[in-house]
Design a protein around this motif. Structure first.
Motif, PDB file in Angstrom:
ATOM      1  N   VAL A 200      44.287  37.000  96.526  1.00  0.00           N
ATOM      2  CA  VAL A 200      43.041  36.224  96.475  1.00  0.00           C
ATOM      3  C   VAL A 200      42.532  35.905  97.867  1.00  0.00           C
ATOM      4  CG1 VAL A 200      43.437  35.185  94.251  1.00  0.00           C
ATOM      5  CG2 VAL A 200      44.382  34.113  96.253  1.00  0.00           C
ATOM      6  N   ALA A 201      43.387  36.083  98.886  1.00  0.00           N
ATOM      7  CA  ALA A 201      42.899  35.892 100.252  1.00  0.00           C
ATOM      8  C   ALA A 201      41.800  36.896 100.555  1.00  0.00           C
ATOM      9  CB  ALA A 201      44.043  36.052 101.253  1.00  0.00           C
ATOM     10  N   LEU A 202      41.783  37.992  99.788  1.00  0.00           N
ATOM     11  CA  LEU A 202      40.788  39.035 100.028  1.00  0.00           C
ATOM     12  C   LEU A 202      39.454  38.742  99.351  1.00  0.00           C
ATOM     13  CD1 LEU A 202      43.049  42.161  99.601  1.00  0.00           C
ATOM     14  CD2 LEU A 202      42.361  41.042 101.695  1.00  0.00           C
ATOM     15  N   ILE A 203      39.401  37.650  98.582  1.00  0.00           N
ATOM     16  CA  ILE A 203      38.161  37.354  97.852  1.00  0.00           C
ATOM     17  C   ILE A 203      36.946  37.267  98.779  1.00  0.00           C
ATOM     18  CG2 ILE A 203      36.963  35.512  96.583  1.00  0.00           C
ATOM     19  CD1 ILE A 203      39.329  35.171  94.869  1.00  0.00           C
ATOM     20  N   PRO A 204      37.017  36.503  99.884  1.00  0.00           N
ATOM     21  CA  PRO A 204      35.844  36.435 100.763  1.00  0.00           C
ATOM     22  C   PRO A 204      35.432  37.809 101.267  1.00  0.00           C
ATOM     23  CG  PRO A 204      37.505  34.846 101.451  1.00  0.00           C
ATOM     24  CD  PRO A 204      38.125  35.675 100.392  1.00  0.00           C
ATOM     25  N   VAL A 207      33.697  39.730  98.553  1.00  0.00           N
ATOM     26  CA  VAL A 207      32.328  39.246  98.348  1.00  0.00           C
ATOM     27  C   VAL A 207      31.405  39.801  99.419  1.00  0.00           C
ATOM     28  CG1 VAL A 207      30.861  37.213  98.325  1.00  0.00           C
ATOM     29  CG2 VAL A 207      33.076  37.143  97.218  1.00  0.00           C
ATOM     30  N   ILE A 284      45.030  39.152  85.259  1.00  0.00           N
ATOM     31  CA  ILE A 284      44.811  37.876  85.940  1.00  0.00           C
ATOM     32  C   ILE A 284      43.762  38.038  87.038  1.00  0.00           C
ATOM     33  CG2 ILE A 284      45.868  36.131  87.428  1.00  0.00           C
ATOM     34  CD1 ILE A 284      48.442  36.515  85.968  1.00  0.00           C
ATOM     35  N   LEU A 285      43.938  39.090  87.836  1.00  0.00           N
ATOM     36  CA  LEU A 285      43.023  39.265  88.964  1.00  0.00           C
ATOM     37  C   LEU A 285      41.621  39.629  88.494  1.00  0.00           C
ATOM     38  CD1 LEU A 285      43.477  39.009  92.000  1.00  0.00           C
ATOM     39  CD2 LEU A 285      45.578  39.041  90.719  1.00  0.00           C
ATOM     40  N   ILE A 287      40.163  38.674  85.682  1.00  0.00           N
ATOM     41  CA  ILE A 287      39.521  37.441  85.206  1.00  0.00           C
ATOM     42  C   ILE A 287      39.198  36.515  86.383  1.00  0.00           C
ATOM     43  CG2 ILE A 287      39.821  35.428  83.745  1.00  0.00           C
ATOM     44  CD1 ILE A 287      39.790  37.608  81.910  1.00  0.00           C
ATOM     45  N   THR A 288      40.132  36.432  87.342  1.00  0.00           N
ATOM     46  CA  THR A 288      39.907  35.558  88.493  1.00  0.00           C
ATOM     47  C   THR A 288      38.687  35.997  89.284  1.00  0.00           C
ATOM     48  OG1 THR A 288      42.271  35.189  88.647  1.00  0.00           O
ATOM     49  CG2 THR A 288      40.957  34.603  90.560  1.00  0.00           C
ATOM     50  N   LEU A 291      35.702  34.988  87.512  1.00  0.00           N
ATOM     51  CA  LEU A 291      35.521  33.539  87.512  1.00  0.00           C
ATOM     52  C   LEU A 291      34.986  33.058  88.855  1.00  0.00           C
ATOM     53  CD1 LEU A 291      36.264  31.205  85.505  1.00  0.00           C
ATOM     54  CD2 LEU A 291      38.345  30.928  86.808  1.00  0.00           C
ATOM     55  N   ILE A 292      35.563  33.551  89.933  1.00  0.00           N
ATOM     56  CA  ILE A 292      35.228  33.027  91.257  1.00  0.00           C
ATOM     57  C   ILE A 292      34.045  33.772  91.861  1.00  0.00           C
ATOM     58  CG2 ILE A 292      36.116  32.584  93.573  1.00  0.00           C
ATOM     59  CD1 ILE A 292      37.594  30.969  91.627  1.00  0.00           C
ATOM     60  N   ILE A 302      33.130  32.456  81.186  1.00  0.00           N
ATOM     61  CA  ILE A 302      33.795  31.152  81.190  1.00  0.00           C
ATOM     62  C   ILE A 302      33.155  30.244  82.233  1.00  0.00           C
ATOM     63  CG2 ILE A 302      35.952  29.961  81.756  1.00  0.00           C
ATOM     64  CD1 ILE A 302      37.445  32.300  80.550  1.00  0.00           C
TER      65      ILE A 302
ATOM     66  N   PRO B 103      45.449  34.145  81.583  1.00  0.00           N
ATOM     67  CA  PRO B 103      45.415  34.182  83.043  1.00  0.00           C
ATOM     68  C   PRO B 103      45.325  32.758  83.584  1.00  0.00           C
ATOM     69  CG  PRO B 103      43.888  35.761  82.121  1.00  0.00           C
ATOM     70  CD  PRO B 103      44.391  34.950  80.988  1.00  0.00           C
ATOM     71  N   THR B 105      44.270  31.290  86.062  1.00  0.00           N
ATOM     72  CA  THR B 105      43.088  30.779  86.744  1.00  0.00           C
ATOM     73  C   THR B 105      42.055  30.210  85.787  1.00  0.00           C
ATOM     74  OG1 THR B 105      42.451  33.084  86.834  1.00  0.00           O
ATOM     75  CG2 THR B 105      43.157  32.098  88.871  1.00  0.00           C
ATOM     76  N   GLN B 211      33.038  32.372 104.966  1.00  0.00           N
ATOM     77  CA  GLN B 211      32.426  33.575 104.416  1.00  0.00           C
ATOM     78  C   GLN B 211      30.951  33.314 104.120  1.00  0.00           C
ATOM     79  OE1 GLN B 211      32.843  34.005 100.325  1.00  0.00           O
ATOM     80  NE2 GLN B 211      30.892  35.041 100.662  1.00  0.00           N
ATOM     81  N   MET B 219      36.573  34.042 109.204  1.00  0.00           N
ATOM     82  CA  MET B 219      37.030  34.332 107.843  1.00  0.00           C
ATOM     83  C   MET B 219      38.287  35.199 107.877  1.00  0.00           C
ATOM     84  SD  MET B 219      35.163  36.652 105.017  1.00  0.00           S
ATOM     85  CE  MET B 219      35.923  38.138 105.594  1.00  0.00           C
ATOM     86  N   ILE B 223      42.128  34.657 106.429  1.00  0.00           N
ATOM     87  CA  ILE B 223      42.891  35.601 105.603  1.00  0.00           C
ATOM     88  C   ILE B 223      44.270  35.841 106.225  1.00  0.00           C
ATOM     89  CG2 ILE B 223      42.984  37.984 104.786  1.00  0.00           C
ATOM     90  CD1 ILE B 223      39.973  37.908 104.493  1.00  0.00           C
ATOM     91  N   LEU B 226      46.491  32.869 105.621  1.00  0.00           N
ATOM     92  CA  LEU B 226      47.008  32.896 104.247  1.00  0.00           C
ATOM     93  C   LEU B 226      48.143  33.907 104.132  1.00  0.00           C
ATOM     94  CD1 LEU B 226      44.114  32.712 101.684  1.00  0.00           C
ATOM     95  CD2 LEU B 226      46.070  31.218 101.947  1.00  0.00           C
TER      96      LEU B 226
END
Lengths: 352, 258
Positions: A200-204, A207, A284-285, A287-288, A291-292, A302, B103, B105, B211, B219, B223, B226
């Motif tokens: 999830v650190a890769l989310i930014p 995006v 999981i990933l 859906i996450t 979601l995010i 959701i 899940p 989350t 970000q 950013m 990462i 983390l």
């Protein structure tokens, strides 16, 4: 032969075997007893009692095991079922199976009832926790909506594509790295460093690069599932039995044949475990990410329901994701059992 | 010579990758999204000052710690109980399978509604997601107990706490540790996500903030931080595991050597 051996008596078991004929029959009987007891012992917990002889002889893994427990085949060395065998065992299993199932259903109903009561009696604010019946009713209404199935389809598409990419890449790389000591040592530090990096650190980054398109979900899914599979494949390739490998070599099997007939069968249970773990992680990933980030799918629905204040719909969708997860688990287990039907539960522990 | 060789093995590939990264970013066309290693290192030092550590990083880590501790305690106690009582296991197993399949989350919005947006919610989210692998592995470990050992303790009249301490816990420990290992990564993920979803401080929040303001090198430094936390976490876990399961690894070595 020593002088103590009486003349004429054959001494196949060495110098002491024929000292006393009574003793010999005793030993004979013991051996028979042991041999008779052995097949059953195999179904027990072999994890701590693997004797080198059986592993080296490789007579067990080639035998199909119809009585294998419904858990992961590769891990079932740890499930320790009872030791008696035959029809009695089958009967007992069946009887226990029905009782277990009934109790399980009772447990589920109890959970739903608790939920319903918590909401109805107002212990928890019913606006925030609508009763279970409302959520389930909404879930069934969802089943009739095209938008719901579209969201499910989007989720599954991302899951599937991510899995295919991750599993293919990890399997190929795993076999290449695993089969060379040099490569294994050379890549070890990098793998051990990259693996615990939370995906999830890769989310930014996702995006920024891809926005809400499907690629950003794929980036997360592939990164997370790749390591699961790769590590298992590496364990599996390292687990190849030395005796089997040397046997294959002395029988003149070439590198490709050894890969096909020795390394691959040893690795397959590990690979399947990795795929099963990766399947759960990938969901999981997916859906996450929805979601995010807001890639299309159940997670995005959701988030929409939550920010729009339609809490009943939110709970219904969460139930749907849970059912999707259960379904994926079941399908993966069935596939695993099919693929490993030839493999009995002798492999030592897999999950480390 | 031997240590030099193993050192080369450890740093070899990372150095090659770093050089490739440097060459690609310094001499290739300017890429807006990927900073050079030097710039990243510089930004890292500038960004994660002591001030920011105390306002954003440490609170996150404290939440992570409580979440992990909570899941370990709940998971092990619950697992020992459910694993030893057959009807309880049969009663709860399908429900637990369902909860694990959700899940973790998606529980964030739910717990946000029920508990509110606070530290409690984040710890609850971490526990709600990370407890399942520990719980299910403990149950499985208790079930997989060696029957001969179990019968032996019965015969010797070892009961109650002693039975748990000397038979059940040690025999389930390898599985429990495997569960904890899975839980650690889930806990870390949930810590970040819960902060990304709803927070005004914390690591996840800060990174998303960078970000959104297109502070790309910052950013990336987040990462990297983390990643470092993840690596440290797994390193600490391996140390603990080596101590706790010393006997077990010894046993397996003997088996494998035979």
């Amino acid at each position: 032969m020593t002088d103590q051996t009486p003349t004429g008596a054959p001494g196949p078991r060495g110098p002491h075997a024929s000292e006393d004929p009574r003793r010999e029959t005793e030993i004979e009987r013991l051996h028979r007893l042991e041999a008779a007891a052995r097949p059953d012992q195999r179904r027990g917990d072999t994890r701590r009692h693997v004797d080198a002889a059986t592993v080296a002889a490789l007579d067990i893994p080639t035998r199909p095991d119809p009585a294998a427990p419904p858990t992961s085949v590769a891990q079932s060395g740890a499930t320790g079922s009872r030791t008696s065998s035959g029809p009695g065992r089958a009967r007992r299993r069946a009887r226990r199976g029905w009782g277990t199932r009934l109790l399980g259903v009772a447990g589920l109903l109890g959970f739903l009832l608790t939920w319903e009561l918590l909401s109805r009696t107002g212990v928890v604010n019913p606006t925030y926790l609508p009763p279970a019946s409302a959520a389930i009713a909404d879930l069934f209404r969802n089943f009739g909506l095209a938008a719901f199935w579209e969201a499910v389809g989007d989720t599954m598409l991302q899951w599937f594509l991510g899995m295919v990419i991750a599993v293919t890449a990890a399997t190929v790389l795993g076999f290449i790295i695993g089969s060379s000591t040099f490569l294994r040592r050379f890549t070890n530090s990098t793998i051990e460093f990259l693996r615990p990096v939370p995906s999830v650190a890769l989310i930014p980054l996702a995006v920024l690069l891809y926005g809400v398109s499907i690629q950003s979900a794929l980036l997360l899914i592939v990164y997370a599932s790749f390591w699961q599979v790769l590590i298992q494949v590496l364990y599996g390739v390292a687990d190849v039995d030395n005796v089997a490998m040397n046997t294959a070599r002395s029988y003149g099997l070439g590198p490709l044949a050894r890969l096909r007939y020795v390394i691959f069968p040893t690795t397959l249970p590990y690979l399947m475990t990795g795929v099963r773990l990766a399947a759960a992680v990938a969901l999981i990933l997916a859906i996450t990410a929805q979601l995010i980030i807001g890639t299309p799918g159940l997670g995005a629905e959701i988030a929409k329901a939550q920010s729009g204040g339609s809490y009943v719909a939110m709970y219904a969708l969460i139930l749907a994701t849970g059912m999707l997860g259960v379904l994926i688990n079941i399908v993966m287990r069935v596939i695993e059992r099919r693929v490993l039907s030839w493999h009995s539960s002798v492999r030592t522990e897999v999950v480390k | 010579m031997k240590t030099l060789k193993s050192l080369l093995y450890i740093v070899g590939l990372p150095v090659i990758l770093l050089v490739l990264w440097y060459l690609a970013t310094a001499f290739g066309e300017k890429n807006f999204f990927v900073p050079t290693p030097a710039l990243l290192a510089e930004t890292f030092v500038e960004t994660w000052t002591w001030d920011r550590m105390t306002t954003d990083v440490f609170p996150s880590l404290v939440r992570l710690f409580w979440g992990i501790l909570g899941s370990i305690v709940i998971g092990m106690v619950g697992g020992l109980l459910i694993g030893s009582v057959r009807w309880l296991r049969a009663l709860l197993e399908p429900t637990m399978e369902f909860f694990r399949a959700i899940p973790p989350t998606v529980l964030i919005p739910v717990l946000m509604l029920l508990i509110g947006i606070g530290d409690d919610m984040k710890v609850a989210v971490i526990i709600a997601g990370a407890v399942w692998p520990i719980l299910l592995n403990t149950i499985e470990g208790v079930r997989a107990m060696d029957e001969v050992l179990s019968d032996t303790t019965h015969t010797y009249g070892i009961k109650g706490f002693n039975r748990v301490r000397y038979l059940i816990l040690p025999s389930a420990m390898p599985q429990i540790m495997a569960g904890i290992r899975q839980s650690l990564s889930i806990a870390l993920i949930l810590m970040v996500i819960s902060e990304m979803f709803a927070a005004s401080s914390g690591l996840g929040f800060t990174i998303v903030q960078f970000q959104r303001s297109f502070a790309i090198p910052e950013m990336w430094s987040g990462i990297v931080l983390l990643g470092i936390i993840g690596v440290l976490l797994s390193f600490v876990f391996q140390l603990v595991e080596r101590v706790v399961l010393r006997w077990y690894h010894g046993l397996r070595e003997i088996e494998n050597a035979a």
